[in-house]
Design a protein around this motif. Sequence first.
Motif, mmCIF file in Angstrom:
data_model
loop_
_atom_site.group_PDB
_atom_site.id
_atom_site.type_symbol
_atom_site.label_atom_id
_atom_site.label_comp_id
_atom_site.label_asym_id
_atom_site.label_seq_id
_atom_site.Cartn_x
_atom_site.Cartn_y
_atom_site.Cartn_z
ATOM 1 N N ILE A 1 25.610 44.234 69.253
ATOM 2 C CA ILE A 1 24.304 43.683 68.871
ATOM 3 C C ILE A 1 23.199 44.667 69.240
ATOM 4 N N LEU A 2 23.310 45.274 70.416
ATOM 5 C CA LEU A 2 22.322 46.266 70.828
ATOM 6 C C LEU A 2 22.314 47.465 69.882
ATOM 7 N N LEU A 3 23.496 47.899 69.461
ATOM 8 C CA LEU A 3 23.592 49.052 68.557
ATOM 9 C C LEU A 3 23.001 48.718 67.186
ATOM 10 N N LEU A 4 23.412 47.587 66.617
ATOM 11 C CA LEU A 4 22.921 47.216 65.286
ATOM 12 C C LEU A 4 21.431 46.895 65.308
ATOM 13 N N GLY A 5 20.990 46.174 66.348
ATOM 14 C CA GLY A 5 19.574 45.851 66.443
ATOM 15 C C GLY A 5 18.720 47.076 66.688
ATOM 16 N N GLY A 6 19.180 47.964 67.563
ATOM 17 C CA GLY A 6 18.432 49.198 67.811
ATOM 18 C C GLY A 6 18.320 50.052 66.569
ATOM 19 N N TRP A 7 19.406 50.127 65.778
ATOM 20 C CA TRP A 7 19.336 50.932 64.548
ATOM 21 C C TRP A 7 18.407 50.294 63.518
ATOM 22 N N SER A 8 18.381 48.965 63.449
ATOM 23 C CA SER A 8 17.478 48.310 62.491
ATOM 24 C C SER A 8 16.030 48.655 62.806
ATOM 25 N N PHE A 9 15.642 48.625 64.079
ATOM 26 C CA PHE A 9 14.286 49.007 64.454
ATOM 27 C C PHE A 9 14.029 50.474 64.155
ATOM 28 N N LEU B 1 5.733 47.062 60.805
ATOM 29 C CA LEU B 1 7.079 46.935 61.362
ATOM 30 C C LEU B 1 7.465 45.499 61.660
ATOM 31 N N PHE B 2 6.580 44.738 62.295
ATOM 32 C CA PHE B 2 6.941 43.405 62.771
ATOM 33 C C PHE B 2 7.366 42.457 61.648
ATOM 34 N N PRO B 3 6.602 42.343 60.548
ATOM 35 C CA PRO B 3 7.055 41.411 59.490
ATOM 36 C C PRO B 3 8.367 41.832 58.841
ATOM 37 N N ILE B 4 8.541 43.145 58.633
ATOM 38 C CA ILE B 4 9.761 43.617 57.976
ATOM 39 C C ILE B 4 10.979 43.392 58.868
ATOM 40 N N CYS B 5 10.822 43.601 60.169
ATOM 41 C CA CYS B 5 11.939 43.475 61.108
ATOM 42 C C CYS B 5 12.244 42.042 61.503
ATOM 43 N N LEU B 6 11.482 41.091 60.998
ATOM 44 C CA LEU B 6 11.680 39.695 61.410
ATOM 45 C C LEU B 6 13.094 39.188 61.125
ATOM 46 N N PRO B 7 13.696 39.436 59.938
ATOM 47 C CA PRO B 7 15.078 38.970 59.740
ATOM 48 C C PRO B 7 16.066 39.578 60.734
ATOM 49 N N ALA B 8 15.928 40.881 61.000
ATOM 50 C CA ALA B 8 16.817 41.522 61.973
ATOM 51 C C ALA B 8 16.583 40.974 63.372
ATOM 52 N N LEU B 9 15.322 40.709 63.704
ATOM 53 C CA LEU B 9 15.001 40.172 65.024
ATOM 54 C C LEU B 9 15.618 38.791 65.220
ATOM 55 N N VAL B 10 15.504 37.930 64.210
ATOM 56 C CA VAL B 10 16.081 36.582 64.295
ATOM 57 C C VAL B 10 17.600 36.664 64.397
ATOM 58 N N LEU C 1 22.504 36.075 67.601
ATOM 59 C CA LEU C 1 23.765 36.630 68.070
ATOM 60 C C LEU C 1 23.793 36.745 69.594
ATOM 61 N N THR C 2 22.667 37.141 70.184
ATOM 62 C CA THR C 2 22.603 37.232 71.641
ATOM 63 C C THR C 2 22.666 35.850 72.275
ATOM 64 N N TRP C 3 22.006 34.903 71.662
ATOM 65 C CA TRP C 3 22.074 33.517 72.135
ATOM 66 C C TRP C 3 23.517 33.017 72.093
ATOM 67 N N ALA C 4 24.255 33.399 71.034
ATOM 68 C CA ALA C 4 25.649 32.987 70.917
ATOM 69 C C ALA C 4 26.511 33.621 72.009
ATOM 70 N N VAL C 5 26.158 34.826 72.459
ATOM 71 C CA VAL C 5 26.913 35.470 73.533
ATOM 72 C C VAL C 5 26.709 34.731 74.851
ATOM 73 N N ASN D 1 28.982 34.629 62.029
ATOM 74 C CA ASN D 1 29.267 35.581 60.954
ATOM 75 C C ASN D 1 28.097 35.776 59.991
ATOM 76 N N PRO D 2 27.387 34.704 59.576
ATOM 77 C CA PRO D 2 26.242 34.930 58.680
ATOM 78 C C PRO D 2 25.162 35.821 59.309
ATOM 79 N N TRP D 3 24.910 35.628 60.603
ATOM 80 C CA TRP D 3 23.899 36.457 61.264
ATOM 81 C C TRP D 3 24.362 37.906 61.373
ATOM 82 N N LEU D 4 25.656 38.099 61.634
ATOM 83 C CA LEU D 4 26.182 39.455 61.731
ATOM 84 C C LEU D 4 26.129 40.152 60.380
ATOM 85 N N ARG D 5 26.467 39.451 59.319
ATOM 86 C CA ARG D 5 26.387 40.042 57.971
ATOM 87 C C ARG D 5 24.946 40.362 57.612
#
Length: 228
Positions: free
Chosen positions: A139-147, A172-181, A186-190, A200-204
């Motif tokens: 999650i850190l890798l995918l989220g960091g790359w999205s930003f 940046l903030f409005p565009i990154c909102l889907p990735a942020l959510v 995913l972190t909440w699920a961990v 799975n939907p959030w990961l996809r």
Amino acid sequence: MSRYVALIWAVAAKDLRCELRERQVLNAAISFALVVLLMFSFTFDPNTNVAVRGLSGGLLWVVYLFSGVLVLNRSFARETSNDCLEALVAAPLPGEALFLGKALSSFLLILAVELICLPVFGIFFDVSWLPRIGGLLPILLLGGWSFAAVGTTFGAVTASNRMRELMLPLLLFPICLPALVACMSLTWAVFAPAAVPETNPWLRLLIGFDVIYTLLGIMVVEPVLTSG
């Protein structure tokens, strides 16, 4: 292919050397993240409000996003003095290699901020994160790359703007909102698996976001810089 990878790494290594020599952005981003984590811990008081610990992953990503802006603001800003940006654009370097090199350096700096803040987050919010590092790291890798991908793209757009420090967060903030959510869920699920039964939907969504904005950045960065 090896030459292409070498060009990407040359751009990334140049930015990383500049940052490690000055350490202004990295120190500022880490300090900002730690201060905000401390403020959140006092505000929500996880010691008395146990329910906050399950939601703390969302607070963590808010901290990462805001501290990441400090890193991304310097993606192209350091090239604006002494016509360095014009020289970089005129260099025999493909636009996609320039974008990927800039995104890679920003991603590594953001990842450093994430990893440094994670133990402090565990202390402030009384969360046991180390046994869950296997689930957190992707999650850190995918989220960091999205930003990094979105921030590098808009960093090129705002590079010549005198108000780029203000414009980049607004873009940046409005565009990154889907990735942020997605990262929050995913972190909440961990930390609280029962709270998010289907991940799975959030990961996809997060993977698709990364792919789309990486391809978009590859396509637009050269025209944006040459037209500016």
